[in-house]
Scaffold this motif. Structure first.
Motif, PDB file in Angstrom:
ATOM      1  N   LEU A 186       0.819  -1.195   0.000  1.00  0.00           N
ATOM      2  CA  LEU A 186       0.000   0.000   0.000  1.00  0.00           C
ATOM      3  C   LEU A 186       0.860   1.256   0.000  1.00  0.00           C
ATOM      4  O   LEU A 186       0.625   2.200  -0.770  1.00  0.00           O
ATOM      5  CB  LEU A 186      -0.852  -0.036   1.259  1.00  0.00           C
ATOM      6  N   VAL A 236       0.833   4.112  -2.906  1.00  0.00           N
ATOM      7  CA  VAL A 236       0.624   5.531  -2.640  1.00  0.00           C
ATOM      8  C   VAL A 236       1.806   6.361  -3.138  1.00  0.00           C
ATOM      9  O   VAL A 236       1.650   7.356  -3.859  1.00  0.00           O
ATOM     10  CB  VAL A 236       0.422   5.774  -1.132  1.00  0.00           C
ATOM     11  N   TYR A 281       3.591  14.075  -9.148  1.00  0.00           N
ATOM     12  CA  TYR A 281       4.393  15.205  -8.683  1.00  0.00           C
ATOM     13  C   TYR A 281       5.487  15.516  -9.695  1.00  0.00           C
ATOM     14  O   TYR A 281       5.838  16.661  -9.945  1.00  0.00           O
ATOM     15  CB  TYR A 281       5.014  14.905  -7.315  1.00  0.00           C
ATOM     16  N   ALA A 318       8.059  21.021  -5.724  1.00  0.00           N
ATOM     17  CA  ALA A 318       8.131  20.258  -4.478  1.00  0.00           C
ATOM     18  C   ALA A 318       9.351  19.367  -4.482  1.00  0.00           C
ATOM     19  O   ALA A 318       9.280  18.189  -4.175  1.00  0.00           O
ATOM     20  CB  ALA A 318       6.859  19.442  -4.292  1.00  0.00           C
ATOM     21  N   TRP A 327      11.633  12.628  -7.070  1.00  0.00           N
ATOM     22  CA  TRP A 327      10.361  11.920  -7.280  1.00  0.00           C
ATOM     23  C   TRP A 327      10.560  10.737  -8.208  1.00  0.00           C
ATOM     24  O   TRP A 327       9.880   9.717  -8.098  1.00  0.00           O
ATOM     25  CB  TRP A 327       9.298  12.887  -7.809  1.00  0.00           C
ATOM     26  N   ILE A 363      -3.968  11.888  -6.319  1.00  0.00           N
ATOM     27  CA  ILE A 363      -3.866  11.785  -4.862  1.00  0.00           C
ATOM     28  C   ILE A 363      -5.146  11.189  -4.291  1.00  0.00           C
ATOM     29  O   ILE A 363      -5.113  10.362  -3.371  1.00  0.00           O
ATOM     30  CB  ILE A 363      -3.583  13.173  -4.243  1.00  0.00           C
ATOM     31  N   VAL A 377      -4.932   7.321  -4.977  1.00  0.00           N
ATOM     32  CA  VAL A 377      -4.069   6.514  -4.108  1.00  0.00           C
ATOM     33  C   VAL A 377      -4.555   6.544  -2.658  1.00  0.00           C
ATOM     34  O   VAL A 377      -4.534   5.516  -1.974  1.00  0.00           O
ATOM     35  CB  VAL A 377      -2.576   6.914  -4.210  1.00  0.00           C
ATOM     36  N   VAL A 383      -5.874   3.354  -0.201  1.00  0.00           N
ATOM     37  CA  VAL A 383      -5.517   3.114   1.198  1.00  0.00           C
ATOM     38  C   VAL A 383      -6.768   2.794   2.015  1.00  0.00           C
ATOM     39  O   VAL A 383      -6.785   1.855   2.810  1.00  0.00           O
ATOM     40  CB  VAL A 383      -4.797   4.341   1.790  1.00  0.00           C
ATOM     41  N   VAL A 409       3.817   9.772   6.162  1.00  0.00           N
ATOM     42  CA  VAL A 409       3.786   9.739   4.694  1.00  0.00           C
ATOM     43  C   VAL A 409       2.782  10.756   4.167  1.00  0.00           C
ATOM     44  O   VAL A 409       3.069  11.531   3.244  1.00  0.00           O
ATOM     45  CB  VAL A 409       3.443   8.323   4.191  1.00  0.00           C
ATOM     46  N   TYR A 410       1.601  10.789   4.780  1.00  0.00           N
ATOM     47  CA  TYR A 410       0.571  11.700   4.293  1.00  0.00           C
ATOM     48  C   TYR A 410       0.970  13.155   4.491  1.00  0.00           C
ATOM     49  O   TYR A 410       0.726  13.993   3.628  1.00  0.00           O
ATOM     50  CB  TYR A 410      -0.768  11.406   4.988  1.00  0.00           C
ATOM     51  N   LEU A 412       3.451  13.945   1.797  1.00  0.00           N
ATOM     52  CA  LEU A 412       2.796  14.087   0.491  1.00  0.00           C
ATOM     53  C   LEU A 412       1.976  15.366   0.435  1.00  0.00           C
ATOM     54  O   LEU A 412       1.951  16.067  -0.576  1.00  0.00           O
ATOM     55  CB  LEU A 412       1.889  12.886   0.214  1.00  0.00           C
ATOM     56  N   ALA A 413       1.300  15.679   1.543  1.00  0.00           N
ATOM     57  CA  ALA A 413       0.471  16.874   1.550  1.00  0.00           C
ATOM     58  C   ALA A 413       1.328  18.128   1.426  1.00  0.00           C
ATOM     59  O   ALA A 413       0.980  19.072   0.703  1.00  0.00           O
ATOM     60  CB  ALA A 413      -0.383  16.925   2.819  1.00  0.00           C
ATOM     61  N   ALA A 446       4.258  18.411  -0.045  1.00  0.00           N
ATOM     62  CA  ALA A 446       4.704  18.523  -1.435  1.00  0.00           C
ATOM     63  C   ALA A 446       3.565  18.983  -2.321  1.00  0.00           C
ATOM     64  O   ALA A 446       3.727  19.831  -3.212  1.00  0.00           O
ATOM     65  CB  ALA A 446       5.242  17.174  -1.919  1.00  0.00           C
ATOM     66  N   LEU A 447       2.384  18.450  -2.055  1.00  0.00           N
ATOM     67  CA  LEU A 447       1.229  18.798  -2.876  1.00  0.00           C
ATOM     68  C   LEU A 447       0.898  20.278  -2.748  1.00  0.00           C
ATOM     69  O   LEU A 447       0.590  20.950  -3.742  1.00  0.00           O
ATOM     70  CB  LEU A 447       0.032  17.951  -2.434  1.00  0.00           C
TER      71      LEU A 447
END
Ligand code: HDD
Ligand code: HEM
Ligand code: HEM
Lengths: 332, 474
Positions: free
Chosen positions: A92, A96, A104, A112, A118, B66, B69, B73, B418-419, B422-423, B425-426
Motif C-alpha cells: 500500500l 501511494v 508530482y 516540491a 520523485w 492523490i 491513491v 488506502v 507519509v501523508y 505528500l500533503a 509537497a502537494l
C-alpha cells in the motif's frame, strides 16, 4: 457453475488484468530504477510517457479485486487482511508513493523538490509493490496465514520470498516487452528498441530460472497446494513454459506485437496454474471460498452488477488503449 | 505506543478518510466546472476560457491521482483496521462498493482520455470525455455515501448470534438515510470545489491581478458555491430529520440536549459539559429545537439520557462540529442572498460586472472556500463521532470491529508521516499551479511563461490558433 465459483472466476480474471496492465506499469518503474548510462534519461521519459494516460485505469483493477473479495468473501477478507497486514501495508505504501511521485514529477515543475527525487521514489515504490503482492499471494498458499498468525508469518518461508522476487521479474519482463513495441513506434525513440529488447530477453531468462527454483520450494513450503498443483496444473505449466520460450524466440526475431501476446499468455498461464491449485481455498487451512462467501442473494446482486458494469467498462477500456496506441504515440 | 489499539485505529481511520475526502471532492466538482469552461471555449473560442480549462485540468490531474491513491488506502484499511466489521458486513455493503468500483473505472479511463487526449481527439470529442468523468465522479460519491448511510441506519438484514443470515442486496441503496446523506455530500463536494476555486482567484485579485482570467475564474467558482448553498440547507434539513427519527442519541449530541423533554431549546454554539449537562457560552433559543423538528413548541425531543452515560456519543465534539457546519453553511447562504440582491440592483442600474469586485466582496468570496471545507469536515465528524460507540448503529460497536493486531501504532505513525509529507509537497505544487501564469493559448505547458490574457481583449475568437496550442497536451 455456482455463484461462488463464478465470482472466483471473475476475481481471477480481474487479477489477470491487473497483472498484465498494472504489472507492466510497475515493471516499467523497475526499469526506471535500473536505467543507467547516457540514454537513461530518455528511457525514463519513454516510460513516463507510456504510463501517463493508462496507469490510473490499470490500477482500478486492484481496487476491483479488493472490493470483489470483501463483498463476496467477507469473512475470508477479514482473516486475510489480518494475516497479510505487513506485506499489504508495504504494498500500500508503495502504491501511494508511486502514484504520488508520478504526478508530482509530471505536474510539479520542480515546486516540491527536484524531479530526480520523485523519479527515485517512483522507481523504488514500483519495485517494492509487486514484491509485496507476490509475497502476499504466495503466503495464502503456504497455510501459514491463519486467524492468529503473527505479522511476520507471510515472510516466514523461502517460497514466499522467492515468489515476491519472481513477481518483480515478471512485471519487468512484461514492461520490457511492451516498451520494445512502444519505442519502435516513433523515430525519436527507435534507438531504445534494442535496449529494451536486451532487457526483455534478460528478464525472460531470469524468470525462467527463478521459476525452476520456485517449484521445489512450492513442494517444500506449500504441500497442500503443491499436491493439487501436480494433479491439476500441469497443462498450465506446459503452456507457461511454451509461451515463455516462445517469447524469447519472437523477441529474438524482433516480432514485438506477437511478443506481447506470448508474454501475456505466459503470465496468465502461471496465474491460472496457481489459481487451480489454490482452489477451493482462499487461505489454505484457514478459509475456503464456500465457507466464507456472503449470502446467495448478495452474490447474485454482485454478479449482476458486475455483468452490467463490465459491459460499460470494457468497451471504454479498449477505447482508451486504442486511442493511446498507434503511430502518433509521441512523447510531448 | 500512542493509545490503545482501538484509539490508534480510530485516529488512523479518521485521518486517512479526512485526507482522502479533502482531495476527492475536487475529483467530483472540477469535472463539472470544466464542462462549463471548456464548453464556453468551444462555443466562443475565447482564450480566457481555454486558459482556465487548461489550468484546472492540470490541477484535477494532480488531485485525482492523490484521491485515487489515498482512496486505495481506505479500501485496504477497512480490512486492516476493522477486520471484524468487514467480515460481518462486507457482504451487505458489497453492492454499493462494487458499483463504486465501476464508477472509478469509468472515471480513471476517461480522465486518461481527457488529460492526454488534447491532440488525439477532436475538440468536441475531448469535451465530451468530461461527461463520463463528471457523471461517474458524482455516482461514486452517491454510492460510497450510501454505504455510510447504511452504517448509520442499518436496514434490511437479519442476524442470528452475530452472524448475518440474510441481507437484502439493495438495502444500502434504499435505506432511509441513503438519499439525503448522499445528496448532501454531493452538494458539499460541489460547494467545496466552487469555494476553493473562488478563493484562489479572489486572492489573486486581492494581490492586484485583476485581469479577465482572474475575474472569470472567480465568477465561475463563486456562482457554483453560492448557488448550491440554499439547496444544501434543504437537504441538510432532510438529513437532520432522518437522524432525529433513527439516531436520536446523535441528534441529542448535535444539539447538546441532555434530557428528553418538550419545549426543547435550540442551543447555538458553546461548549457542552457532560458532567453537568450544561452548555457554557452557548446561546439558547427557547422552544427552538421542538419548533424546528416538529413545527410545534411542545414536541418531545429525546435527549442524551435515553442512553446510559457510557454509551453516549462524545457530545462536546459533536455539538461543536455540528454548529461549525451549520454556521458555515448559513454564512455562505447569507453571502449568497446579499450578492443576489446586489446583482439584481446592479442589473437594474446597468452596472457591470454584476458581481462586485471591491475588496470586501473579494475577501468574503475568498472565505467561502475554507468555510465550505470546514463545514464538510465538520459534517463528517458529526456523522462519525455522533454514531459512537457504534460502527454499525445498534448492531456492532467499534470496539468489536477493531483489529487486535499489535502493530497498529506503527502503521498510524507511518501513515501520518507519509501523508503529511505528500500533503506538504502537494501544497507546494498547487501553490505553483495557482500562482503560476495562466496557460495562454499560444504557449505550451512546457513553454516559456506566457503573459496574462489581458482585460477583455481576450474575447476575440482563437479557434484558428488551435494547432499552436496542441503541443501543450498536458
Ligand atoms: C459544504 C459542506 C456542508 C454544508 C454547508 C452543510 N453540510 Fe451538513 N454535512 C456535510 C457537509 C455540509 C457532509 C460533510 O457532507 C456530511 C457528513 C456526512 C454526510 O453525508 O454529509 C454532513 C452531515 C450532516 C448531518 C448528519 C447526517 C447523518 O449523520 O446522517 C446533518 C444533520 C447535516 N449535515 C445538516 C446540515 C444542515 C442543517 C446544514 C445547514 C446549512 C448543513 N448540514 C450544511
Ligand atoms: C463508507 C464510508 C465510511 C466508512 C465505512 C467509515 C468508517 C469509519 C470507522 C470504522 C471509523 C472509526 C470509528 C470511530 O470513530 O471510532 C470512522 C471514523 C471516522 N470517519 Fe468514517 N467512514 C466512512 C466515511 C467517512 C468519510 C467519507 C469521512 C470523511 C472525512 C469520514 C470521517 C471520519 C472521521 C473524521 C472519523 C473519526 C471520528 C471519531 O472517531 O471521532 N468517514 N469511520
Ligand atoms: C463520501 C466520501 C467519498 C467521496 C466523495 C469519494 C470520492 C472519490 C473520488 C471522486 C475518487 C476518484 C479520485 C479523485 O477524483 O480524486 C475517489 C477515489 C477513490 N476512493 Fe473515494 N470517496 C469517498 C470516500 C471513500 C471511501 C469511504 C472509500 C473506501 C472504500 C473510498 C475509496 C476510494 C478508492 C479506492 C479510490 C480510488 C479509485 C481510483 O483509482 O480512481 N472513497 N474517491
Amino acid at each position: 457453475m455456482t455463484a461462488v465459483n463464478l465470482l472466483l472466476a471473475v476475481i481471477i480474471c480481474a487479477l489477470a488484468a491487473y497483472a498484465l496492465l498494472a504489472g507492466a506499469d510497475f515493471g516499467a518503474g523497475v526499469w526506471d530504477l535500473l536505467a543507467r548510462g547516457r540514454r537513461a534519461d530518455r528511457e525514463r521519459r519513454l516510460i513516463a510517457h507510456a504510463l501517463g494516460p493508462v496507469w490510473e485505469a490499470n490500477h482500478v483493477w486492484l481496487i476491483f479485486v479488493i472490493v470483489a473479495t470483501f463483498s463476496g468473501f467477507p469473512t475470508a477478507f477479514g482473516l486475510i487482511a489480518r494475516g497479510l497486514e505487513l506485506p499489504l501495508a508495504f504494498a500500500l505504501a508503495g502504491i501511494v508513493l508511486r502514484g504520488a511521485a508520478y504526478v508530482y514529477r509530471a505536474y510539479g515543475e520542480g515546486a516540491a523538490g527536484p524531479d530526480t527525487l520523485w523519479s527515485r521514489v517512483f522507481a523504488v515504490a514500483s519495485s517494492v509493490t509487486p514484491f509485496m503482492l507476490g509475497v502476499s499471494g504466495a503466503a495464502l498458499a503456504t497455510g501459514k496465514v491463519t486467524a492468529d498468525s503473527g505479522p511476520l508469518a507471510p515472510f516466514d518461508s523461502a517460497f514466499t520470498i522467492v515468489s515476491g522476487v519472481f513477481a518483480v521479474i515478471v512485471t519487468a519482463f512484461l514492461a520490457a516487452v511492451y516498451l520494445c513495441h512502444d519505442a519502435g513506434t516513433d523515430a525519436d525513440t527507435e534507438d531504445l528498441v534494442p535496449v529494451f529488447r536486451r532487457k526483455a530477453l534478460a528478464a525472460a531468462t531470469l524468470a525462467g530460472l527463478v521459476s525452476l527454483a520456485l517449484l521445489p520450494l512450492l513442494y517444500q513450503d506449500a504441500p497442500t497446494v503443491a499436491h493439487r498443483f501436480t494433479e491439476r496444473s500441469i497443462p498450465f505449466v506446459v503452456l507457461a513454459a511454451a509461451c515463455g520460450f516462445g517469447s524469447i524466440a519472437v523477441i529474438w526475431k524482433r516480432r514485438y506485437v506477437l511478443a506481447r501476446a506470448t508474454a501475456a499468455t505466459a503470465v496468465i498461464a502461471v496465474l491460472l496454474g496457481w489459481a487451480a491449485a489454490q482452489y477451493p481455498d482462499l487461505a489454505v487451512g484457514a478459509a475456503t471460498a464456500r465457507d466464507s462467501a456472503a449470502g446467495a442473494a448478495n452474490l447474485h446482486a454482485l454478479l449482476i452488477a458486475m455483468a452490467f458494469g463490465m459491459t460499460v467498462i470494457l468497451p471504454a477500456f479498449f477505447l482508451l488503449l486504442k486511442v493511446f496506441s498507434g503511430p502518433e504515440a509521441k512523447p510531448e | 505506543m500512542l493509545g490503545s489499539t482501538l484509539t490508534d485505529a480510530r485516529i488512523q481511520t479518521g485521518f486517512s478518510l479526512a485526507f482522502h475526502i479533502v482531495f476527492a471532492v475536487f475529483g467530483v466538482g472540477l469535472p463539472w466546472l470544466l464542462i462549463v469552461t471548456e464548453g464556453r471555449w468551444l462555443k466562443t473560442g475565447d482564450a480566457v476560457w481555454l486558459a482556465l480549462t487548461r489550468k484546472w485540468a492540470r490541477v484535477m490531474a494532480v488531485l485525482f491521482a492523490i484521491g485515487a491513491v489515498s482512496g486505495t488506502v481506505l479500501s485496504f484499511e477497512f480490512g486492516l483496521l476493522w477486520p471484524a466489521f468487514m467480515a460481518r458486513y462486507g457482504g451487505v455493503l458489497g453492492l454499493p462498493f462494487t458499483l463504486e468500483a465501476f464508477a472509478f473505472f469509468a472515471e480513471a479511463i476517461f480522465i486518461g482520455l481527457y488529460l492526454y487526449g488534447w491532440k488525439r481527439l477532436s475538440p468536441r470529442a475531448h469535451w465530451l470525455t468530461l461527461w463520463p468523468i463528471a457523471i461517474s465522479g458524482t455516482l461514486s460519491t452517491l454510492f460510497i455515501v450510501t454505504a455510510n448511510a447504511w452504517m448509520n441506519v442499518p436496514t434490511g438484514i437479519k442476524e442470528v448470534n452475530g452472524k448475518v443470515v440474510s441481507a437484502e442486496p439493495l438495502a444500502p441503496l434504499t435505506g432511509p438515510g441513503a438519499l439525503p446523506e448522499s445528496l448532501h455530500m454531493l452538494l458539499a463536494a460541489i460547494m467545496c470545489t466552487g469555494g476553493v476555486v473562488a478563493a484562489v482567484y479572489a486572492v489573486g485579485m486581492l494581490r492586484g491581478r485583476r485581469d479577465a482570467y482572474h475575474r472569470r475564474g472567480f465568477r465561475v467558482g463563486l456562482v457554483t458555491v453560492l448557488a448550491a448553498a440554499p439547496v444544501q440547507l434543504v437537504v441538510g434539513d432532510l438529513a437532520a430529520r432522518v437522524v432525529e427519527k433513527y439516531q436520536p442519541a446523535k441528534l441529542a449530541a448535535m444539539e447538546a440536549l441532555p434530557h428528553t423533554r418538550d419545549h426543547a431549546p435550540l442551543t447555538l454554539g458553546g461548549i457542552y459539559d457532560p458532567d453537568t449537562g450544561k452548555t457554557r457560552f452557548g446561546i439558547e433559543l427557547p422552544d427552538g429545537l421542538s419548533l424546528l423538528t416538529g413545527f410545534r413548541t411542545d414536541k418531545t425531543i429525546r435527549g442524551l439520557d435515553i442512553l446510559p452515560a457510557k454509551e453516549q456519543p462524545a457530545t462536546p465534539v459533536v455539538h461543536l462540529a455540528f454548529d461549525t457546519m451549520v454556521g458555515a453553511g448559513m454564512a455562505i447562504l447569507a453571502l449568497a442572498a446579499l450578492l443576489a440582491v446586489v446583482a439584481l440592483w446592479r442589473r437594474r442600474k446597468g452596472v457591470r460586472p454584476l458581481i462586485p469586485l471591491a475588496k470586501p466582496w473579494l475577501i468574503a468570496g475568498a472565505l467561502t472556500g475554507p468555510a465550505a471545507m470546514a463545514a464538510m469536515l465538520a459534517g463528517w465528524e458529526v456523522t462519525e463521532a455522533g454514531r459512537q460507540p457504534w460502527i454499525v448503529y445498534g448492531r456492532m460497536t467499534v470496539r468489536e470491529a477493531a483489529t487486535t493486531s499489535g502493530g497498529i501504532a506503527w502503521s498510524l505513525v507511518a501513515t501520518v508521516l507519509v501523508y503529511l509529507g505528500l500533503a506538504a509537497a502537494l501544497v507546494l505544487i498547487l501553490r505553483r499551479l495557482a500562482t503560476g501564469a495562466p496557460p495562454s493559448s499560444a504557449a505550451g505547458s512546457d513553454g516559456p511563461p506566457p503573459q496574462d490574457p489581458d482585460e477583455d481583449g481576450a474575447t476575440e475568437p482563437r479557434h484558428t490558433e488551435r494547432p499552436e496550442l496542441e503541443g501543450a497536451a498536458r
